[in-house]
Scaffold this motif. Structure first.
Motif, PDB file in Angstrom:
ATOM      1  N   LEU A  12       0.848  -1.193   0.000  1.00 48.54           N
ATOM      2  CA  LEU A  12       0.000   0.000   0.000  1.00 48.54           C
ATOM      3  C   LEU A  12       0.878   1.236   0.000  1.00 48.54           C
ATOM      4  O   LEU A  12       1.789   1.352   0.819  1.00 48.54           O
ATOM      5  CB  LEU A  12      -0.904   0.011   1.242  1.00 48.54           C
ATOM      6  N   ASP A  13       0.597   2.160  -0.919  1.00 50.41           N
ATOM      7  CA  ASP A  13       1.267   3.460  -0.973  1.00 50.41           C
ATOM      8  C   ASP A  13       0.269   4.489  -0.455  1.00 50.41           C
ATOM      9  O   ASP A  13      -0.704   4.818  -1.130  1.00 50.41           O
ATOM     10  CB  ASP A  13       1.694   3.760  -2.413  1.00 50.41           C
ATOM     11  N   ILE A  14       0.501   4.989   0.764  1.00 47.34           N
ATOM     12  CA  ILE A  14      -0.388   5.983   1.376  1.00 47.34           C
ATOM     13  C   ILE A  14       0.018   7.373   0.910  1.00 47.34           C
ATOM     14  O   ILE A  14       1.167   7.762   1.047  1.00 47.34           O
ATOM     15  CB  ILE A  14      -0.344   5.906   2.916  1.00 47.34           C
ATOM     16  N   GLY A  15      -0.949   8.125   0.393  1.00 42.92           N
ATOM     17  CA  GLY A  15      -0.677   9.467  -0.103  1.00 42.92           C
ATOM     18  C   GLY A  15       0.150   9.429  -1.373  1.00 42.92           C
ATOM     19  O   GLY A  15       1.115  10.168  -1.526  1.00 42.92           O
ATOM     20  N   SER A  16      -0.258   8.609  -2.287  1.00 39.80           N
ATOM     21  CA  SER A  16       0.526   8.348  -3.491  1.00 39.80           C
ATOM     22  C   SER A  16       0.716   9.580  -4.370  1.00 39.80           C
ATOM     23  O   SER A  16       1.705   9.672  -5.093  1.00 39.80           O
ATOM     24  CB  SER A  16      -0.128   7.226  -4.297  1.00 39.80           C
ATOM     25  N   GLY A  17      -0.211  10.522  -4.328  1.00 40.94           N
ATOM     26  CA  GLY A  17      -0.061  11.748  -5.116  1.00 40.94           C
ATOM     27  C   GLY A  17       0.074  11.455  -6.596  1.00 40.94           C
ATOM     28  O   GLY A  17      -0.781  10.843  -7.209  1.00 40.94           O
ATOM     29  N   PHE A  71      -9.283   2.134   8.884  1.00 38.16           N
ATOM     30  CA  PHE A  71     -10.070   1.460   9.898  1.00 38.16           C
ATOM     31  C   PHE A  71     -11.250   0.658   9.342  1.00 38.16           C
ATOM     32  O   PHE A  71     -12.104   0.207  10.106  1.00 38.16           O
ATOM     33  CB  PHE A  71     -10.498   2.457  10.968  1.00 38.16           C
ATOM     34  N   LYS A  72     -11.268   0.447   8.030  1.00 40.42           N
ATOM     35  CA  LYS A  72     -12.258  -0.471   7.462  1.00 40.42           C
ATOM     36  C   LYS A  72     -11.803  -1.891   7.794  1.00 40.42           C
ATOM     37  O   LYS A  72     -10.638  -2.234   7.607  1.00 40.42           O
ATOM     38  CB  LYS A  72     -12.368  -0.284   5.949  1.00 40.42           C
ATOM     39  N   ILE A  73     -12.721  -2.696   8.270  1.00 47.16           N
ATOM     40  CA  ILE A  73     -12.386  -4.038   8.746  1.00 47.16           C
ATOM     41  C   ILE A  73     -11.677  -4.871   7.684  1.00 47.16           C
ATOM     42  O   ILE A  73     -10.763  -5.639   7.999  1.00 47.16           O
ATOM     43  CB  ILE A  73     -13.637  -4.759   9.313  1.00 47.16           C
ATOM     44  N   GLU A  74     -12.051  -4.700   6.412  1.00 41.04           N
ATOM     45  CA  GLU A  74     -11.431  -5.503   5.351  1.00 41.04           C
ATOM     46  C   GLU A  74      -9.972  -5.115   5.095  1.00 41.04           C
ATOM     47  O   GLU A  74      -9.249  -5.852   4.419  1.00 41.04           O
ATOM     48  CB  GLU A  74     -12.236  -5.416   4.048  1.00 41.04           C
ATOM     49  N   ASN A  75      -9.517  -3.983   5.633  1.00 38.40           N
ATOM     50  CA  ASN A  75      -8.127  -3.562   5.444  1.00 38.40           C
ATOM     51  C   ASN A  75      -7.227  -3.915   6.631  1.00 38.40           C
ATOM     52  O   ASN A  75      -6.010  -3.774   6.548  1.00 38.40           O
ATOM     53  CB  ASN A  75      -8.063  -2.064   5.157  1.00 38.40           C
ATOM     54  N   THR A  76      -7.818  -4.387   7.709  1.00 39.75           N
ATOM     55  CA  THR A  76      -7.030  -4.759   8.886  1.00 39.75           C
ATOM     56  C   THR A  76      -6.132  -5.951   8.556  1.00 39.75           C
ATOM     57  O   THR A  76      -6.609  -6.988   8.107  1.00 39.75           O
ATOM     58  CB  THR A  76      -7.949  -5.102  10.073  1.00 39.75           C
ATOM     59  N   GLY A  77      -4.832  -5.764   8.748  1.00 39.62           N
ATOM     60  CA  GLY A  77      -3.865  -6.828   8.491  1.00 39.62           C
ATOM     61  C   GLY A  77      -3.811  -7.278   7.046  1.00 39.62           C
ATOM     62  O   GLY A  77      -3.412  -8.396   6.757  1.00 39.62           O
ATOM     63  N   LEU A 101      -0.950  -3.435   8.532  1.00 39.41           N
ATOM     64  CA  LEU A 101       0.085  -4.428   8.237  1.00 39.41           C
ATOM     65  C   LEU A 101      -0.155  -5.775   8.892  1.00 39.41           C
ATOM     66  O   LEU A 101      -0.624  -5.865  10.027  1.00 39.41           O
ATOM     67  CB  LEU A 101       1.453  -3.914   8.701  1.00 39.41           C
ATOM     68  N   LYS A 102       0.225  -6.810   8.147  1.00 44.62           N
ATOM     69  CA  LYS A 102       0.334  -8.144   8.726  1.00 44.62           C
ATOM     70  C   LYS A 102       1.570  -8.136   9.613  1.00 44.62           C
ATOM     71  O   LYS A 102       2.415  -7.253   9.513  1.00 44.62           O
ATOM     72  CB  LYS A 102       0.517  -9.186   7.614  1.00 44.62           C
ATOM     73  N   GLY A 105       5.329  -7.198   9.117  1.00 39.91           N
ATOM     74  CA  GLY A 105       5.200  -6.392   7.908  1.00 39.91           C
ATOM     75  C   GLY A 105       6.138  -5.218   8.031  1.00 39.91           C
ATOM     76  O   GLY A 105       6.729  -4.998   9.096  1.00 39.91           O
ATOM     77  N   HIS A 106       6.281  -4.458   6.960  1.00 36.01           N
ATOM     78  CA  HIS A 106       7.240  -3.356   6.971  1.00 36.01           C
ATOM     79  C   HIS A 106       6.596  -2.037   6.572  1.00 36.01           C
ATOM     80  O   HIS A 106       5.777  -1.994   5.648  1.00 36.01           O
ATOM     81  CB  HIS A 106       8.403  -3.651   6.023  1.00 36.01           C
ATOM     82  N   LEU A 107       6.986  -0.991   7.256  1.00 38.36           N
ATOM     83  CA  LEU A 107       6.614   0.372   6.923  1.00 38.36           C
ATOM     84  C   LEU A 107       7.874   1.077   6.444  1.00 38.36           C
ATOM     85  O   LEU A 107       8.903   1.067   7.139  1.00 38.36           O
ATOM     86  CB  LEU A 107       6.044   1.100   8.146  1.00 38.36           C
ATOM     87  N   ILE A 108       7.791   1.671   5.255  1.00 40.69           N
ATOM     88  CA  ILE A 108       8.920   2.397   4.675  1.00 40.69           C
ATOM     89  C   ILE A 108       8.457   3.828   4.431  1.00 40.69           C
ATOM     90  O   ILE A 108       7.473   4.058   3.729  1.00 40.69           O
ATOM     91  CB  ILE A 108       9.373   1.759   3.342  1.00 40.69           C
TER      92      ILE A 108
END
Length: 145
Positions: A12-17, A71-77, A101-102, A105-108
């Protein structure tokens, strides 16, 4: 080096712009399944066009605020890797990623305003690597516990 086990699907790319870093990551590693998330409708429409024009399989652009998506349940983990380039407060990004993240998992995170990096701690993550560049940009990598 980040290592092969850090950039793993789904990503997942958060704030992909305009598509950074998600689109270049997809081009460099076509096997990745990538979700590009942005709150700006015009940017999301642009990303969808780029995905279509470049025929990027397993890539989607979602128009939604991160605060709602997280916080949508389908996105948890749901994700193995979360990447972001300078989105909002680092504390919020860590909280969001802890939910998304599972484990492990990694946050970059790519930032240019983090100082001092050593003080950025979160109970769900262990800091892994910090890369500092000459132009004052910093790449930080955390591993979810």
């Amino acid at each position: 080096s980040l290592g092969e086990d850090v950039l793993v699907s789904p990503l997942l790319d958060i704030g992909s712009g305009g598509g950074l870093p998600g689109i270049p990551l997809k081009i460099a590693k076509p096997e990745l399944n990538i979700t590009l998330l942005d709150s700006n409708r015009k940017k999301t429409l642009f990303l969808r066009r780029v995905i279509n024009e470049l025929a990027l399989s397993d890539t989607q652009a979602i128009w939604q605020r991160a605060e709602n998506f997280v916080f949508k349940i389908e996105n948890t983990g749901r994700f193995n890797t979360v990447v972001s380039r300078g989105v909002g407060l680092i504390d919020s990004l860590l909280d969001w990623s802890a939910n998304l993240l599972k484990s492990p998992g990694h946050l970059i995170v790519w930032r240019c305003d983090l100082n001092p990096v050593a003080e950025i701690l979160h109970p769900d993550f262990e800091p892994m690597q910090v890369f500092r560049f000459k132009d004052s940009n910093t790449l930080l990598v955390w591993k979810k516990r």
